[in-house]
Design a protein around this motif. Structure first.
Motif, PDB file in Angstrom:
ATOM      1  N   VAL A  49       0.869  -1.171   0.000  1.00 13.15           N
ATOM      2  CA  VAL A  49       0.000   0.000   0.000  1.00 13.15           C
ATOM      3  C   VAL A  49       0.907   1.222   0.000  1.00 13.15           C
ATOM      4  O   VAL A  49       1.796   1.353   0.844  1.00 13.15           O
ATOM      5  CB  VAL A  49      -0.929   0.015   1.234  1.00 13.15           C
ATOM      6  CG1 VAL A  49      -1.731   1.305   1.280  1.00 13.15           C
ATOM      7  CG2 VAL A  49      -1.851  -1.190   1.219  1.00 13.15           C
ATOM      8  N   GLU A  50       0.707   2.073  -0.984  1.00 18.23           N
ATOM      9  CA  GLU A  50       1.452   3.329  -1.073  1.00 18.23           C
ATOM     10  C   GLU A  50       0.562   4.444  -0.553  1.00 18.23           C
ATOM     11  O   GLU A  50      -0.641   4.449  -0.794  1.00 18.23           O
ATOM     12  CB  GLU A  50       1.787   3.614  -2.548  1.00 18.23           C
ATOM     13  CG  GLU A  50       3.233   3.641  -2.842  1.00 18.23           C
ATOM     14  CD  GLU A  50       3.482   3.889  -4.310  1.00 18.23           C
ATOM     15  OE1 GLU A  50       3.112   4.975  -4.806  1.00 18.23           O
ATOM     16  OE2 GLU A  50       4.017   2.985  -4.939  1.00 18.23           O
ATOM     17  N   VAL A  51       1.139   5.368   0.160  1.00 16.55           N
ATOM     18  CA  VAL A  51       0.375   6.494   0.690  1.00 16.55           C
ATOM     19  C   VAL A  51       0.884   7.757   0.009  1.00 16.55           C
ATOM     20  O   VAL A  51       2.075   8.053   0.023  1.00 16.55           O
ATOM     21  CB  VAL A  51       0.550   6.588   2.225  1.00 16.55           C
ATOM     22  CG1 VAL A  51      -0.170   7.807   2.759  1.00 16.55           C
ATOM     23  CG2 VAL A  51       0.037   5.328   2.889  1.00 16.55           C
ATOM     24  N   ASP A  52      -0.040   8.467  -0.617  1.00 17.64           N
ATOM     25  CA  ASP A  52       0.279   9.714  -1.305  1.00 17.64           C
ATOM     26  C   ASP A  52      -0.272  10.852  -0.444  1.00 17.64           C
ATOM     27  O   ASP A  52      -1.474  10.915  -0.196  1.00 17.64           O
ATOM     28  CB  ASP A  52      -0.379   9.695  -2.697  1.00 17.64           C
ATOM     29  CG  ASP A  52      -0.008  10.904  -3.512  1.00 17.64           C
ATOM     30  OD1 ASP A  52       1.082  11.450  -3.288  1.00 17.64           O
ATOM     31  OD2 ASP A  52      -0.811  11.291  -4.384  1.00 17.64           O
ATOM     32  N   VAL A  53       0.594  11.732   0.037  1.00 23.25           N
ATOM     33  CA  VAL A  53       0.184  12.829   0.917  1.00 23.25           C
ATOM     34  C   VAL A  53       0.249  14.135   0.120  1.00 23.25           C
ATOM     35  O   VAL A  53       1.271  14.472  -0.462  1.00 23.25           O
ATOM     36  CB  VAL A  53       1.106  12.909   2.160  1.00 23.25           C
ATOM     37  CG1 VAL A  53       0.709  14.095   3.036  1.00 23.25           C
ATOM     38  CG2 VAL A  53       1.048  11.608   2.938  1.00 23.25           C
ATOM     39  N   THR A  54      -0.880  14.870   0.121  1.00 22.42           N
ATOM     40  CA  THR A  54      -0.967  16.159  -0.568  1.00 22.42           C
ATOM     41  C   THR A  54      -1.466  17.212   0.429  1.00 22.42           C
ATOM     42  O   THR A  54      -2.452  16.969   1.134  1.00 22.42           O
ATOM     43  CB  THR A  54      -1.959  16.071  -1.749  1.00 22.42           C
ATOM     44  OG1 THR A  54      -1.600  14.977  -2.572  1.00 22.42           O
ATOM     45  CG2 THR A  54      -1.974  17.350  -2.550  1.00 22.42           C
ATOM     46  N   ARG A  55      -0.793  18.327   0.474  1.00 21.72           N
ATOM     47  CA  ARG A  55      -1.231  19.426   1.341  1.00 21.72           C
ATOM     48  C   ARG A  55      -2.071  20.386   0.490  1.00 21.72           C
ATOM     49  O   ARG A  55      -1.601  20.880  -0.523  1.00 21.72           O
ATOM     50  CB  ARG A  55      -0.040  20.149   1.935  1.00 21.72           C
ATOM     51  CG  ARG A  55       0.797  19.273   2.850  1.00 21.72           C
ATOM     52  CD  ARG A  55       2.055  20.006   3.271  1.00 21.72           C
ATOM     53  NE  ARG A  55       1.929  20.674   4.531  1.00 21.72           N
ATOM     54  CZ  ARG A  55       2.361  20.184   5.703  1.00 21.72           C
ATOM     55  NH1 ARG A  55       2.957  19.059   5.752  1.00 21.72           N
ATOM     56  NH2 ARG A  55       2.211  20.849   6.808  1.00 21.72           N
TER      57      ARG A  55
END
Length: 139
Positions: A49-55
């Motif tokens: 599982v890859e987690v993509d974090v966007t602000r």
């Protein structure tokens, strides 16, 4: 009883037979085993599982602290701050969006197994050594 010179005698002869057995090696067998190793390549599925974090900048005035929201694979975590103005007001400064992306890939895993094989070889019998000449004549 007196023997009559005119009487002839015929002898009666009887033959008898006797049977005996003995063990004789007629052949031999040699069996050899060996262990061999077989290499296999086995398929295996690995998940990650890859987690993509966007602000995401919002900078909007709010009245209360928002809850953490999850919409499908997207989780939104609010980040708030207090700003001093003549009165205190809450501003939604930004949101952190976290999206989970699941990937599946097939990999090949090497494994080693062992198995035994056997080889059977028939050998001729050793000639039995004769102990004396009389035994050789009986054959």
């Amino acid at each position: 009883m007196a023997e009559d010179p005119e009487t002839e005698f015929l002898p009666i002869v009887e033959e008898t037979v006797s049977l005996s057995t003995r063990r004789v090696v007629t052949g031999r067998v040699r069996i050899a085993t060996r262990t061999e190793e077989l290499d296999h390549v086995l398929p295996a599925e690995l998940s990650s599982v890859e987690v993509d974090v966007t602000r995401v900048s919002v900078d909007r005035k709010i009245d209360a602290i928002p809850d953490v929201v999850t919409e499908g694979e997207l989780t939104i975590i609010p980040v708030v701050e207090e700003r001093l103005v003549v009165t205190r007001e809450l501003y939604l400064r930004e949101e952190i969006h976290i999206r989970r992306v699941e990937r599946t890939e097939t990999v090949e895993v090497e494994a080693t197994t062992r198995r035994q094989t056997s080889q059977i070889e028939r050998l001729p019998a050793d000639p039995a050594p004769f102990q004396n000449k009389d035994d050789q004549d009986d054959l």
